[in-house]
Every structure is written in C-alpha cells, then in structure tokens.
Design an enzyme around this catalytic site. Structure first.
Site, PDB file in Angstrom:
ATOM      1  N   GLN A   1      23.717  67.292  54.649  1.00  0.00           N
ATOM      2  CA  GLN A   1      22.774  66.349  54.723  1.00  0.00           C
ATOM      3  C   GLN A   1      21.458  67.325  54.939  1.00  0.00           C
ATOM      4  O   GLN A   1      21.511  68.093  55.837  1.00  0.00           O
ATOM      5  CB  GLN A   1      22.790  65.676  56.036  1.00  0.00           C
TER       6      GLN A   1
ATOM      7  N   LYS B   1      26.893  56.849  56.371  1.00  0.00           N
ATOM      8  CA  LYS B   1      27.879  57.617  55.094  1.00  0.00           C
ATOM      9  C   LYS B   1      29.316  57.394  55.682  1.00  0.00           C
ATOM     10  O   LYS B   1      30.156  57.103  55.048  1.00  0.00           O
ATOM     11  CB  LYS B   1      27.591  58.880  54.907  1.00  0.00           C
TER      12      LYS B   1
ATOM     13  N   ASP C   1      26.485  64.691  45.718  1.00  0.00           N
ATOM     14  CA  ASP C   1      25.077  64.350  45.940  1.00  0.00           C
ATOM     15  C   ASP C   1      24.233  64.626  44.708  1.00  0.00           C
ATOM     16  O   ASP C   1      23.239  64.296  44.492  1.00  0.00           O
ATOM     17  CB  ASP C   1      24.497  65.313  46.963  1.00  0.00           C
TER      18      ASP C   1
END
Ligand code: NAD
Length: 291
Positions: free
Chosen positions: A96, A52, A119
């Site tokens: 995460q 990322k 997200d």
C-alpha cells in the site's frame, strides 16, 4: 444523464468472482490468496487495506495483511517481498502506497514479482499493457474501463481528455483509452499541472477522466453538453453536515456538471469500489496463471 454506478457494478463483479471461488472450493483446490503490506499508520491507507481485506473475505479469497512500523528499514521490506515472491501459496502481492520518504517506491514496485503484481505497477506490467498484451492492469484504470464497458459507453473515435499523468491513474488510463480495443480506440489528450488553458481542451472532450486530486475542480463551464465524465478524485474535506466531521469530494463539481452529461460517475460510489473489484479480478488472474 445516466449514473455510472460503480457500487452496483462492483457488487456484480464481486459476485462473479465469488462464484469462481466457489467452483475452486468445490473442486477441493487451494484458494486464491492476496497478501497486502502496509507500512505505518496513515489513516487513508488503513481504510483502503481494511476494504481490500473485507472484499477478499466476501469473495472467499485467503488474505494476509502484513503490518510494519513507519521506521522499518527498506532492506527488511525488500526481504519480505522476496519471501512472498517465493511463497507458492500466495498469488498476489501489493504494497500500500504512499510509503515513508526513506523507502523507494520504485525499488519496492520493481521487487514485486511480475506474476504477483496485482496492482499492475511493475514496469513489465506497464510495458505489456502499453503493447496491448495480456497482463495485470492497474486497478483504478482497469475499474474505469470495466465500468465503461458494462454500461456500453461508446469510446471509439471519441476525444478523451485525461486530467492527471500519475503512474497509478492518469498515465495508464490514457494508454488504455488509446489502445486498439474496446473500451479504447479514443483520441487521447493527457493534461497535467503544466497544461495551459485546460478549459479550452476539456470543452472539446467527449469523455473526461478527472484524476488530479483537487476537489470540485471540474466545473460546468469546462464541460461540453453530452460529455461522459469519470471522476477519479477522492479528497477528504471537513464537513459540519456529517457525523464523522468529514466527507469525500471528487474532482468534479457534481451538481452542476451532471445535468450536462450523458454519463457520469458519483463520488463516493463510482470509481472507488471499481478499483477494489479490479484488484480481486487481478488476484484471480494471478491464481489461474499458477494453477
Ligand atoms: P497525483 O497527485 O499523483 O497526480 C495528480 C496529477 O494531477 C498530476 O499528474 C498533476 O500533474 C495533475 N494536476 C495537478 N494539478 C493540476 C491542474 N491544476 N490541472 C491539470 N492537472 C493537474 O494523484 P493520483 O494518485 O493520480 O490521484 C488523483 C486523485 O485520484 C486523488 O484524489 C486520489 O485520491 C484519487 N484516486 C482515487 C482512486 C480510486 O480508487 N477512486 C485511486 C487512486 C487515486
């Protein structure tokens, strides 16, 4: 059979995002900024976060990775999220997953400000998605619909079978495929661990989206001729044929299923890179919401 090449398509998207960033730069404005929080030393998580960060660098975003030890208190993590929520220079924030057992993933998800929720896991984002309102779509399903769209795959009126009902893939995927839009307008069946006689259902599918995390689960005898198959699964398995000693397998037995398909995604190089491209698009969206 046409390969749905996620690697190539994600490169196209990354270049499009990079062009946008160039325009922002040329206008002398602040750059989009993604913050990523990672807890502990999970190898797969570290790989994803590094990918990322690399993607952010490629398109010209600012990025910040905040690392916490495995034993961090939930309270400290929540405070950090609140701090980032208030930071006007950060557009997108993701934590995460998976997180250590003592931290509630639900609490973390709900603490991220919905306008930084790149997200797309916050209940507000999911609710807006369910009502087909503009929002942050969860990155993996977003990447899949983008891939179907860019290849012009017909979805309207098709029977789409989604295998898996997780909050990050299966459930949002089924909502997106059923919504009144393109890609969408499909008749959707969601299958999961309690589904009886899965094969009889997948055999009726025009489109199969396999997201269960069981390597090579979907075999040729479960797929009808001409089906579109999207393989979301990524599992690391040992291999004596690679230098690293492991390889990645999808949920689809590619070699035997591919010849029956009209379209199919490979693993690697299919859904995975699209997920990261979607995260970049979401971050850019978060930026434009503010600027
Ligand atoms: P999960 O473990 O949260 O969910 C798995 C789902 O599969 C569950 O809903 C379960 O009911 C269902 N399932 C399990 N066994 C089944 C069976 N025998 N028959 C039917 N359904 C069954 O997993 P997840 O987070 O949704 O991820 C699924 C896979 O996708 C994993 O391999 C994961 O690594 C991969 N993944 C890939 C990406 C990507 O970017 N490519 C992103 C997220 C997840």
């Amino acid at each position: 059979m046409i390969l749905l090449n996620g690697k190539k398509t994600s490169e196209e998207i990354k270049n499009e995002v990079a062009q946008e960033v160039l325009k922002i730069k040329q206008a002398g404005k602040r750059l989009p900024h993604l913050a990523v929080i990672i807890v502990g030393q999970n190898g797969a998580s570290k790989t994803y976060v590094a990918a990322k960060e690399k993607a952010c660098q490629f398109v010209g975003f600012d990025s910040t990775v905040i690392e916490f030890p495995e034993d961090i208190q939930e309270k400290v993590l929540l405070e950090k999220i609140e701090e980032i929520n208030q930071n006007p220079n950060i557009d997108g924030l993701l934590v995460q997953f998976p997180l250590p057992k003592h931290i509630s993933e639900t609490k973390i998800t709900e603490t991220i400000s919905p306008d930084k929720d790149v997200d797309g896991f916050h209940p507000i984002s999911v609710g807006r998605m369910s009502q087909n309102l503009p929002t942050f779509l969860p990155a993996t399903p977003f990447g899949i619909i983008e891939l179907l769209e860019r290849y012009g795959v017909e979805t309207s009126g098709k029977h789409c079978v989604v295998i898996g009902r997780s909050n990050i893939v299966g459930m949002p995927m089924s909502i997106l495929m059923a919504r009144k839009a393109y890609p969408g307008n499909a008749t959707v069946t969601i299958c999961h661990s309690q589904t009886v006689d899965l094969k009889s259902i997948t055999l009726q599918a025009d489109i199969i989206i396999a997201a269960l995390g069981k390597p090579e689960f979907l075999t040729a005898e479960m797929v009808k001729e001409g089906a579109v198959v999207v393989d979301v699964g990524i599992t690391r398995v040992e291999s004596d044929k690679t230098k690293t000693g492991w390889k990645l397998l999808g949920d689809v037995k590619f070699d035997e299923v591919a010849p029956k398909c009209s379209y199919i995604t490979p693993v690697p190089g299919g859904v995975g890179p699209m997920t990261i491209a979607s995260l970049l698009k979401n971050t850019l969206r978060a930026y434009y919401l503010k600027e």
